[in-house]
Design an enzyme around this catalytic site. Structure first.
Site, PDB file in Angstrom:
ATOM      1  N   ASP A 157       0.409  -2.900   3.249  1.00 23.19           N
ATOM      2  CA  ASP A 157       0.988  -1.582   3.013  1.00 23.19           C
ATOM      3  C   ASP A 157       0.216  -0.488   3.757  1.00 23.19           C
ATOM      4  O   ASP A 157      -0.858  -0.728   4.311  1.00 23.19           O
ATOM      5  CB  ASP A 157       1.029  -1.276   1.505  1.00 23.19           C
ATOM      6  CG  ASP A 157      -0.272  -1.630   0.811  1.00 23.19           C
ATOM      7  OD1 ASP A 157      -1.294  -1.785   1.494  1.00 23.19           O
ATOM      8  OD2 ASP A 157      -0.275  -1.766  -0.424  1.00 23.19           O
ATOM      9  N   ASN A 192      -1.574  -0.993 -13.320  1.00 24.31           N
ATOM     10  CA  ASN A 192      -0.238  -1.062 -13.917  1.00 24.31           C
ATOM     11  C   ASN A 192       0.500  -2.330 -13.491  1.00 24.31           C
ATOM     12  O   ASN A 192       1.696  -2.459 -13.714  1.00 24.31           O
ATOM     13  CB  ASN A 192       0.578   0.171 -13.530  1.00 24.31           C
ATOM     14  CG  ASN A 192       0.782   0.282 -12.015  1.00 24.31           C
ATOM     15  OD1 ASN A 192       0.326  -0.578 -11.253  1.00 24.31           O
ATOM     16  ND2 ASN A 192       1.460   1.321 -11.578  1.00 24.31           N
ATOM     17  N   HIS A 208       0.883  -3.408 -10.355  1.00 25.70           N
ATOM     18  CA  HIS A 208       1.547  -3.403  -9.040  1.00 25.70           C
ATOM     19  C   HIS A 208       0.860  -4.363  -8.073  1.00 25.70           C
ATOM     20  O   HIS A 208      -0.318  -4.661  -8.205  1.00 25.70           O
ATOM     21  CB  HIS A 208       1.667  -1.985  -8.472  1.00 25.70           C
ATOM     22  CG  HIS A 208       0.400  -1.404  -7.933  1.00 25.70           C
ATOM     23  ND1 HIS A 208       0.189  -0.057  -7.801  1.00 25.70           N
ATOM     24  CD2 HIS A 208      -0.742  -1.979  -7.473  1.00 25.70           C
ATOM     25  CE1 HIS A 208      -0.999   0.158  -7.277  1.00 25.70           C
ATOM     26  NE2 HIS A 208      -1.585  -0.979  -7.079  1.00 25.70           N
ATOM     27  N   GLU A 226       5.675  -0.885  -7.407  1.00 28.83           N
ATOM     28  CA  GLU A 226       5.326  -0.311  -8.708  1.00 28.83           C
ATOM     29  C   GLU A 226       6.286  -0.823  -9.787  1.00 28.83           C
ATOM     30  O   GLU A 226       7.441  -1.171  -9.477  1.00 28.83           O
ATOM     31  CB  GLU A 226       5.420   1.215  -8.634  1.00 28.83           C
ATOM     32  CG  GLU A 226       4.568   1.855  -7.552  1.00 28.83           C
ATOM     33  CD  GLU A 226       3.096   1.918  -7.913  1.00 28.83           C
ATOM     34  OE1 GLU A 226       2.721   1.464  -9.008  1.00 28.83           O
ATOM     35  OE2 GLU A 226       2.311   2.427  -7.102  1.00 28.83           O
TER      36      GLU A 226
HETATM   37  P1  PGA Z   1      -8.290  -1.768  -6.003  1.00 30.69           P
HETATM   38  O1  PGA Z   1      -6.703  -1.667  -5.849  1.00 30.69           O
HETATM   39  O2  PGA Z   1      -8.703  -3.012  -5.299  1.00 30.69           O
HETATM   40  O3  PGA Z   1      -8.814  -0.531  -5.326  1.00 30.69           O
HETATM   41  O4  PGA Z   1      -8.593  -1.809  -7.449  1.00 30.69           O
HETATM   42  C1  PGA Z   1      -5.917  -2.775  -6.026  1.00 30.69           C
HETATM   43  C2  PGA Z   1      -4.466  -2.338  -6.053  1.00 30.69           C
HETATM   44  O5  PGA Z   1      -4.174  -1.245  -6.556  1.00 30.69           O
HETATM   45  O6  PGA Z   1      -3.624  -3.098  -5.586  1.00 30.69           O
END
Ligand code: PGA
Length: 532
Positions: free
Chosen positions: A67, A136, A138, A143
């Site tokens: 992404d 959450n 995702h 999302e």
């Molecule tokens: P993080 O993010 O590794 O910074 O915790 C993971 C994500 O939100 O996919």
């Protein structure tokens, strides 16, 4: 979904890097799906080191990133282009022309996304996809929603993700509100997937992923339909199942609690071993079996008597020489805690039983003696190690001699045994009484006593009144000292329920909340498991 639980973030990073290196070593021109965020940083660092040591070669590897924010310039330090350059591409021998990221400045997002999917397909599809998980649930920027996109697309970020990502920006207002992301369909097309979760902030997401059904409300749950996903967590992200062991003189109980504090297994064995080593082996064997079967990451042990340095001094158990904590930790390779069984029972009752949501509680076990456990501010109060011996609180210094060598201990007057002893002697004095008759017919027991009491036998009533006066005197004393939110009664006598509770309440300070144990015989294993 295969689960690997690592001791800490370091181990997680190493484990994930090993799997990526294995993939690259097996297929030199493989296609990697890469992720950004704080979780994979350690893994990228490991891969860079391995690359430097010649353990993995990225010369022919191609990559596609999951992404990118939208809109954002490639050279913006918050862009994922920048992140990948900083954390991986500049540190390994991958050809930049072989690395692909979505263009965060495109004027035609639909075309950009379509072409990205086509490029992935043309290069043969992703062999190994790395993913993080959002708080959450995702994956990528997919999302939680009523429906999810299959292909790469432009999407809005939820408030939770904007808040979580704000830590990388100077202010929350600078966090882009949109992103380009592979869809869940594109992700699921990868031949293998590694999902990483680190830290306590991911605990709930991991829990929901493992325990709940597949749902678009929890995009990571869709990975459950994929045949080759490895979830690598550190211990902070995965609380796992906890095993509680309650060692008693006649039986040893084992209970496994899942992360929602529900029992997933309960077993028991007889305490019939003669010597210490035999008994320890028996306990360790059972723990080992349950650990392997139920993914146990912690073992709590409750045992009678005084526990000092992991050693148990209890008259009815041959366990005084070995540090049981060290012994089990070595055998099981998980962390172990040991506490007094009455303390464990009180903790269990405070967290999951009658005192759920109560912070300060005293549990009184009315059995052969009186056991006690004190919970202060949600935790066991151990004092110097043996606090809670409320049965040996002196209520009459000139009174009956106790097995402990002192006189007038509360348990000599208010334990279940004390009630029966008093009842037996009162019945002897009044052989015509109903109590004496029931004792003659059915033997001296709590049940016989309460049968006479229920039928309003004056001797039973008088005896019970004396007994309750002693019991109440001790409880009122405990209230003065600890002012708990609740007192919980357990043990054989507490099975009398309202028959005990109602007349007792009349003798207690009026504002005292007193309840009968809800967990009963399971309080000990629950509390032991909750020692973590
Ligand atoms: P993080 O993010 O590794 O910074 O915790 C993971 C994500 O939100 O996919």
């Amino acid at each position: 979904m295969k689960l690997i639980v690592c001791e800490d973030y370091n181990e997680l990073s190493k484990k994930a890097a090993e799997l990526v290196a294995k993939q690259v070593n097996e297929k030199h021109d493989c296609i990697l799906g890469l992720a950004t965020g704080s979780t994979p940083v350690g893994m990228y660092e490991e891969l860079a080191q391995m690359n430097k040591r010649g353990e993995v070669d990225f010369e022919e590897v191609k990559s596609f990133n999951l992404d990118e924010y939208y809109p954002i310039d490639d050279d913006n330090p918050q862009s994922y282009h920048y992140f990948m350059k900083e954390n991986l591409f500049s540190k390994i021998n991958i050809k930049i022309s072989n690395t692909h990221l979505l263009n965060g400045r495109t004027s035609d997002t639909i075309k950009e996304c379509r072409e990205y999917d086509e490029k992935i397909a043309q290069s043969g599809g992703i062999d190994l996809q790395i993913l993080g998980i959002g708080q959450n649930g995702h994956i990528g920027f997919n999302e939680p929603d009523d429906s999810l996109f299959a292909n790469t697309h432009l999407t809005g970020l939820t408030e939770s993700t904007i808040n979580a990502n704000a830590r990388f920006f100077d202010s929350i207002d600078e966090v882009p509100k949109q992103a380009l992301t592979m869809g869940v369909g594109s992700i699921l097309k990868a031949r293998k997937i590694i999902l990483l979760a680190s830290g306590a902030s991911k605990q709930e997401a991991v829990l929901k992923l493992l325990d709940n059904a597949v749902s678009t409300d929890n995009p990571a749950s869709l990975l459950k339909v994929h045949p080759d996903v490895v979830l690598i967590c550190d211990k902070e992200a995965y609380t796992g199942n906890r095993l509680g062991v309650d060692i008693g003189g006649t039986q040893i109980k084992f209970g496994v609690l899942n992360s929602k504090n529900e029992f997933v297994a309960k077993e028991s064995i007889k305490t019939e071993c003669k010597n210490e080593q035999e008994l320890l082996n028996l306990i360790a064997e059972k723990c080992e079996k349950l650990k392997n079967e139920f993914n146990v990451t912690f073992v709590g042990v409750g045992a009678p008597g005084i526990i000092k340095n992991g050693k148990i001094s209890a008259v009815n158990l041959p366990l005084c020489k070995t540090d049981i904590k060290a012994y089990l930790e070595e055998k099981l390779n998980v962390s172990v805690k040991v506490s007094n069984d009455a303390n464990c029972a009180a903790l269990g009752e405070a967290k999951l039983g009658a005192g759920k949501d109560v912070k300060n509680l005293v549990m009184i076990t009315l059995g052969t003696g009186i056991g006690g456990g004190i919970i202060a501010d949600g935790k066991i109060y151990e004092g110097g190690g043996s606090a809670g011996e409320i049965g040996h609180m002196c209520i009459d210094p000139f009174g009956t001699e106790c097995a402990c060598g002192k006189k007038g201990c509360w348990e000599k007057y208010a334990s279940a045994s004390a009630l029966l002893k008093l009842a037996e002697s009162e019945a002897k004095k009044a052989p015509e009484s109903l109590l004496a008759k029931i004792f003659d017919e059915k033997g001296v027991s709590g049940e016989s006593f309460f049968e006479a009491e229920k039928q309003k036998c004056p001797v039973a009533k008088g005896t019970f009144d004396i007994y309750l006066t002693y019991l109440a005197a001790g409880i009122n004393g405990l209230k003065n000292i600890f002012d708990p939110d609740m007192i919980v009664l357990s043990g054989g006598l507490a099975n009398a329920g309202e028959l005990l509770l109602n007349p007792l309440k009349e003798k207690l300070d009026s504002d005292l909340q007193i309840e009968i144990s809800v967990l009963k015989n399971d309080a000990g294993i629950c509390g032991a498991a909750l020692l973590k």
